[in-house]
Design a protein around this motif. Structure first.
Motif, PDB file in Angstrom:
ATOM      1  N   UNK A   1    -118.944  -2.922  21.091  1.00 47.94           N
ATOM      2  CA  UNK A   1    -118.678  -1.565  20.562  1.00 47.94           C
ATOM      3  C   UNK A   1    -117.455  -0.993  21.270  1.00 47.94           C
ATOM      4  N   UNK A   2    -116.515  -0.486  20.485  1.00 48.50           N
ATOM      5  CA  UNK A   2    -115.238  -0.028  21.055  1.00 48.50           C
ATOM      6  C   UNK A   2    -115.413   1.052  22.118  1.00 48.50           C
ATOM      7  N   UNK A   3    -116.245   2.061  21.788  1.00 51.28           N
ATOM      8  CA  UNK A   3    -116.376   3.193  22.702  1.00 51.28           C
ATOM      9  C   UNK A   3    -117.009   2.748  24.011  1.00 51.28           C
ATOM     10  N   UNK A   4    -117.966   1.837  23.898  1.00 53.46           N
ATOM     11  CA  UNK A   4    -118.633   1.381  25.105  1.00 53.46           C
ATOM     12  C   UNK A   4    -117.629   0.780  26.073  1.00 53.46           C
ATOM     13  N   UNK A   5    -116.667   0.074  25.519  1.00 53.97           N
ATOM     14  CA  UNK A   5    -115.705  -0.579  26.390  1.00 53.97           C
ATOM     15  C   UNK A   5    -114.787   0.413  27.083  1.00 53.97           C
ATOM     16  N   UNK A   6    -114.689   1.602  26.531  1.00 50.17           N
ATOM     17  CA  UNK A   6    -113.838   2.616  27.153  1.00 50.17           C
ATOM     18  C   UNK A   6    -114.408   3.057  28.499  1.00 50.17           C
ATOM     19  N   UNK A   7    -115.701   2.961  28.617  1.00 46.24           N
ATOM     20  CA  UNK A   7    -116.354   3.340  29.864  1.00 46.24           C
ATOM     21  C   UNK A   7    -116.645   2.077  30.666  1.00 46.24           C
ATOM     22  N   UNK A   8    -116.316   2.077  31.942  1.00 47.20           N
ATOM     23  CA  UNK A   8    -116.661   0.910  32.740  1.00 47.20           C
ATOM     24  C   UNK A   8    -118.175   0.932  32.996  1.00 47.20           C
TER      25      UNK A   8
ATOM     26  N   UNK B   1    -120.591   4.270  33.164  1.00 48.91           N
ATOM     27  CA  UNK B   1    -121.728   4.405  32.265  1.00 48.91           C
ATOM     28  C   UNK B   1    -123.021   4.586  33.068  1.00 48.91           C
ATOM     29  N   UNK B   2    -123.131   3.866  34.183  1.00 47.11           N
ATOM     30  CA  UNK B   2    -124.324   3.992  35.031  1.00 47.11           C
ATOM     31  C   UNK B   2    -124.384   5.356  35.711  1.00 47.11           C
ATOM     32  N   UNK B   3    -123.203   5.865  36.044  1.00 50.28           N
ATOM     33  CA  UNK B   3    -123.151   7.189  36.669  1.00 50.28           C
ATOM     34  C   UNK B   3    -123.661   8.240  35.673  1.00 50.28           C
ATOM     35  N   UNK B   4    -123.240   8.073  34.433  1.00 50.30           N
ATOM     36  CA  UNK B   4    -123.707   8.999  33.405  1.00 50.30           C
ATOM     37  C   UNK B   4    -125.208   8.849  33.172  1.00 50.30           C
ATOM     38  N   UNK B   5    -125.683   7.603  33.232  1.00 50.02           N
ATOM     39  CA  UNK B   5    -127.119   7.351  33.069  1.00 50.02           C
ATOM     40  C   UNK B   5    -127.904   8.073  34.170  1.00 50.02           C
TER      41      UNK B   5
END
Ligand code: GDP
Length: 359
Positions: free
Chosen positions: A1-8, A12-16
């Motif tokens: 997924x394109x957007x997912x790749x924008x976040x390392x 992503x874990x920090x946001x989680x």
């Protein structure tokens, strides 16, 4: 997924972790593993499972959250591996929990309940296979029958919820149609969660909309009338915040709420310009907008929280050089006049359109 790749992975874990905090959980540790393909049984490898199990024992962990969606089987196997009372869930379940805590209107509650049941349906097997195991296989087959009964009950409940939701929506639609018969333009605030949409709405209208430093403080669309200094008015709607990896089931669940966006005269995309991932967040929001077929609606970009940025002057200059971009601080109330002027400028096209309709 394109957007997912924008976040390392780290981002992503920090946001989680932030999501977990919003749900009222205390995060003690986080970890990840790079695999060429996820383990079909446990998502992560057996070494990682053991490592997490050790951490569970060391910290007395109650919940383990995965950033990606787990299959029902993976969920079951991981719970078995971690043992006892540890709850395993994924990003989707966590967001559903938060939505559940935050739903303030009947429509939102119904939407969340429906999304939760649809999420549970394929995962129902868990409890009963567990019973089968406990009985040493004596009641084999019985669990299976029970699952079918449970699934049927759940499907019936889903059906009832859908009907309820439909009638609530019909009501809102009538209200909206009535509202649309008055030619007051509708401006929708969109943006990544926590960008400052509610704060801006409050500043402009004095409405007391819940503004919190939490993800998804806003779940229900709130509409307020904003009167500008020249007496002209527009309706301002605050919508649910977007987030990367917003599970498609949830986008679908909130589609009806988000429909208001595609019927707007103008979109105001609020951005937390002080956020290190501002650009990625913009892309994530634009992606959802295109999924909602709202890409063609006129848009104003609002760079918010400029007071919080380390280089405010530089940012202000950059915004000046860009088209349809306004720099504000919703919290401090700066740049709001400029914002209103820009909205008015953009709505002139709308006024002309309404005029043509009326002659
Ligand atoms: P929403 O999720 O987009 O509705 O965001 P909120 O309006 O709830 O704001 C999220 C957090 O950012 C809150 O703690 C606000 O006080 C804070 N915030 C909003 N606007 C600004 C701003 O201009 N400057 C600063 N420093 N903080 C802001």
């Amino acid at each position: 997924d394109e957007t997912e790749e924008l976040f390392t992975i780290e981002e992503s874990l920090k946001e989680l972790a932030q999501l977990a905090d919003t749900a009222g959980l205390m995060v003690v540790d986080s970890t990840y593993q790079k695999l060429s393909t996820p383990n079909p049984r446990t998502y992560i490898g057996s070494g990682k499972v053991a490592e997490i199990k050790a951490a569970i024992n060391a910290y007395g962990v109650e919940t383990v959250i995965f950033d990606d969606e787990l299959s029902p089987g993976q969920l079951r196997n991981l719970e078995k591996a971690f043992g006892g009372n540890v709850r395993v869930c994924d990003r989707t379940a966590l967001i559903l929990d938060i939505f559940d805590q935050r739903a303030a209107t009947r429509e939102a509650s119904l939407q969340v309940a429906l999304a939760q049941m649809e999420y549970q349906l394929p995962r129902l097997t868990k409890m009963w296979t567990h019973l089968e195991r406990q009985s040493g296989g004596k009641v084999k087959g019985m669990g299976e029958k029970q699952i079918e009964v449970d699934k049927r009950i759940l499907r019936t409940q889903i059906g009832v919820l859908r009907k309820d939701l439909e009638s609530v929506r019909k009501h809102r639609k009538q209200y909206r149609t009535r509202r649309l018969s008055v030619p007051v333009p509708v401006v929708s605030l969109v943006g990544y969660t926590n960008a400052g949409k509610s704060t801006l709405l409050n500043q402009l209208t004095g409405a007391d909309v819940l503004a919190e430093d939490r993800l998804f403080a806003t779940l229900d669309p709130t509409t307020r009338r904003v009167q500008m200094k020249n007496g002209k008015e527009f309706l301002l709607t605050d919508t649910v915040g977007f987030i990367q990896k917003l599970p498609t089931t949830l986008v679908a669940a909130f589609r009806a709420t988000l429909e208001e966006i595609s019927e707007s005269s103008l979109l105001v995309h609020v951005i937390d310009i002080s956020h290190p991932l501002a650009e990625q967040q913009i892309d994530a929001v634009e992606k959802v907008l295109s999924e909602l077929d709202a890409s063609s609606i006129p848009k104003l970009m609002v760079w918010n929280k400029v007071d919080k940025a380390s280089n405010p002057e530089e940012i202000k200059q950059k915004a000046k050089d860009l088209e349809d971009t306004i720099c504000i601080s919703a919290l401090k109330g700066s740049g709001l006049d400029e914002f209103c002027n820009a909205v008015q400028e953009k709505l002139k096209v709308f006024a002309l359109f309404v005029y043509i309709l009326f002659i």
